[in-house]
Scaffold this motif. Sequence first.
Motif, PDB file in Angstrom:
ATOM      1  N   LYS A   4       0.909  -1.108   0.053  1.00 28.41           N
ATOM      2  CA  LYS A   4      -0.055   0.225   0.019  1.00 28.41           C
ATOM      3  C   LYS A   4       0.836   1.286   0.000  1.00 28.41           C
ATOM      4  CE  LYS A   4      -4.306  -1.553   2.140  1.00 28.41           C
ATOM      5  NZ  LYS A   4      -5.024  -1.673   3.539  1.00 28.41           N
ATOM      6  N   ILE A   5       1.950   1.186   0.698  1.00 24.87           N
ATOM      7  CA  ILE A   5       2.958   2.172   1.025  1.00 24.87           C
ATOM      8  C   ILE A   5       3.464   2.483  -0.514  1.00 24.87           C
ATOM      9  CG2 ILE A   5       5.044   3.412   1.843  1.00 24.87           C
ATOM     10  CD1 ILE A   5       4.270   1.693   4.471  1.00 24.87           C
ATOM     11  N   GLU A   6       3.893   1.437  -1.306  1.00 27.07           N
ATOM     12  CA  GLU A   6       4.551   1.637  -2.565  1.00 27.07           C
ATOM     13  C   GLU A   6       3.689   2.171  -3.388  1.00 27.07           C
ATOM     14  OE1 GLU A   6       7.701   1.065  -3.534  1.00 27.07           O
ATOM     15  OE2 GLU A   6       8.219   0.913  -1.447  1.00 27.07           O
ATOM     16  N   LYS A   7       2.280   1.542  -3.470  1.00 26.84           N
ATOM     17  CA  LYS A   7       1.514   2.235  -4.494  1.00 26.84           C
ATOM     18  C   LYS A   7       1.055   3.563  -4.329  1.00 26.84           C
ATOM     19  CE  LYS A   7      -1.073  -2.001  -5.482  1.00 26.84           C
ATOM     20  NZ  LYS A   7      -2.454  -2.916  -5.478  1.00 26.84           N
ATOM     21  N   LEU A   8       1.091   4.006  -3.133  1.00 23.67           N
ATOM     22  CA  LEU A   8       0.855   5.602  -2.730  1.00 23.67           C
ATOM     23  C   LEU A   8       1.771   6.284  -3.082  1.00 23.67           C
ATOM     24  CD1 LEU A   8      -1.199   7.520  -1.494  1.00 23.67           C
ATOM     25  CD2 LEU A   8      -0.327   7.283   0.803  1.00 23.67           C
ATOM     26  N   LYS A   9       3.083   5.937  -2.891  1.00 20.88           N
ATOM     27  CA  LYS A   9       4.226   6.649  -3.283  1.00 20.88           C
ATOM     28  C   LYS A   9       4.506   7.029  -4.942  1.00 20.88           C
ATOM     29  CE  LYS A   9       7.544   6.064   0.397  1.00 20.88           C
ATOM     30  NZ  LYS A   9       8.750   5.161   0.821  1.00 20.88           N
ATOM     31  N   ALA A  10       4.144   5.628  -5.506  1.00 17.75           N
ATOM     32  CA  ALA A  10       4.030   5.595  -6.948  1.00 17.75           C
ATOM     33  C   ALA A  10       2.878   6.735  -7.388  1.00 17.75           C
ATOM     34  CB  ALA A  10       3.693   4.229  -7.552  1.00 17.75           C
ATOM     35  N   SER A  11       1.650   6.857  -6.741  1.00 20.01           N
ATOM     36  CA  SER A  11       0.399   7.649  -7.182  1.00 20.01           C
ATOM     37  C   SER A  11       0.947   9.128  -6.806  1.00 20.01           C
ATOM     38  CB  SER A  11      -0.517   7.359  -6.253  1.00 20.01           C
ATOM     39  OG  SER A  11      -1.725   8.165  -6.745  1.00 20.01           O
ATOM     40  N   ILE A  12       1.719   9.345  -5.882  1.00 21.90           N
ATOM     41  CA  ILE A  12       2.107  10.919  -5.549  1.00 21.90           C
ATOM     42  C   ILE A  12       3.144  11.129  -6.636  1.00 21.90           C
ATOM     43  CG2 ILE A  12       3.516  12.044  -3.969  1.00 21.90           C
ATOM     44  CD1 ILE A  12       2.182  10.400  -1.577  1.00 21.90           C
ATOM     45  N   GLU A  13       4.067  10.319  -6.995  1.00 26.64           N
ATOM     46  CA  GLU A  13       5.215  10.572  -7.833  1.00 26.64           C
ATOM     47  C   GLU A  13       4.572  10.984  -9.329  1.00 26.64           C
ATOM     48  OE1 GLU A  13       8.150  11.841  -9.891  1.00 26.64           O
ATOM     49  OE2 GLU A  13       8.387  11.419  -7.693  1.00 26.64           O
ATOM     50  N   ARG A  14       3.422   9.993  -9.771  1.00 28.50           N
ATOM     51  CA  ARG A  14       2.625  10.381 -10.906  1.00 28.50           C
ATOM     52  C   ARG A  14       1.973  11.823 -10.989  1.00 28.50           C
ATOM     53  NH1 ARG A  14       1.220   4.994 -10.389  1.00 28.50           N
ATOM     54  NH2 ARG A  14      -0.681   5.457  -9.604  1.00 28.50           N
ATOM     55  N   ASP A  15       1.390  12.073  -9.814  1.00 25.46           N
ATOM     56  CA  ASP A  15       0.566  13.274  -9.685  1.00 25.46           C
ATOM     57  C   ASP A  15       1.559  14.518  -9.587  1.00 25.46           C
ATOM     58  OD1 ASP A  15      -1.702  12.133  -9.372  1.00 25.46           O
ATOM     59  OD2 ASP A  15      -2.020  12.072  -7.042  1.00 25.46           O
ATOM     60  N   GLN A  16       2.885  14.298  -9.074  1.00 27.14           N
ATOM     61  CA  GLN A  16       3.775  15.368  -9.288  1.00 27.14           C
ATOM     62  C   GLN A  16       4.248  15.409 -10.472  1.00 27.14           C
ATOM     63  OE1 GLN A  16       6.459  13.793  -6.036  1.00 27.14           O
ATOM     64  NE2 GLN A  16       5.576  15.236  -4.636  1.00 27.14           N
ATOM     65  N   GLN A  17       4.539  14.525 -11.231  1.00 29.44           N
ATOM     66  CA  GLN A  17       5.046  14.455 -12.756  1.00 29.44           C
ATOM     67  C   GLN A  17       3.903  15.282 -13.586  1.00 29.44           C
ATOM     68  OE1 GLN A  17       8.071  14.117 -13.975  1.00 29.44           O
ATOM     69  NE2 GLN A  17       7.216  15.299 -15.716  1.00 29.44           N
ATOM     70  N   ARG A  18       2.448  14.976 -13.406  1.00 29.16           N
ATOM     71  CA  ARG A  18       1.495  15.559 -14.102  1.00 29.16           C
ATOM     72  C   ARG A  18       1.445  17.035 -13.827  1.00 29.16           C
ATOM     73  NH1 ARG A  18      -3.473  11.905 -13.090  1.00 29.16           N
ATOM     74  NH2 ARG A  18      -3.368  12.944 -11.011  1.00 29.16           N
ATOM     75  N   ILE A  19       1.707  17.338 -12.418  1.00 30.50           N
ATOM     76  CA  ILE A  19       1.855  18.856 -12.087  1.00 30.50           C
ATOM     77  C   ILE A  19       3.006  19.582 -12.723  1.00 30.50           C
ATOM     78  CG2 ILE A  19       2.213  20.479 -10.081  1.00 30.50           C
ATOM     79  CD1 ILE A  19       0.700  18.453  -8.367  1.00 30.50           C
ATOM     80  N   ARG A  20       4.130  18.961 -12.787  1.00 31.42           N
ATOM     81  CA  ARG A  20       5.225  19.558 -13.630  1.00 31.42           C
ATOM     82  C   ARG A  20       4.827  19.699 -14.999  1.00 31.42           C
ATOM     83  NH1 ARG A  20       8.249  16.353  -9.838  1.00 31.42           N
ATOM     84  NH2 ARG A  20       8.063  14.525 -11.155  1.00 31.42           N
TER      85      ARG A  20
END
Length: 92
Positions: A4-20
Amino acid sequence: MNEKIEKLKASIERDQQRIRDLQESITQKEKKLRQLELSEVMGKLNTIKTDRMDVLGIVEAIQNRDLETLMTLMEGDTDDERGNQSADKLGV
């Protein structure tokens, strides 16, 4: 680590990339908007110039927020007077 932690971290990274990506896209669109606005202004100035209006006088009146002078210049009254003065100076 926990799945769950890994999935959440990956989701955060994808969201941050979309923001960039969105920020970069916005920056590019703002740049294009400025270029289009400048092109439009230049086109209008060229139209004024071909109408034999005093472009520098018009720009100065706009900068000085001098509506009376601007309106006079846009009507072309001052341009005609200047033309007559120039002709008088040349002895025409």
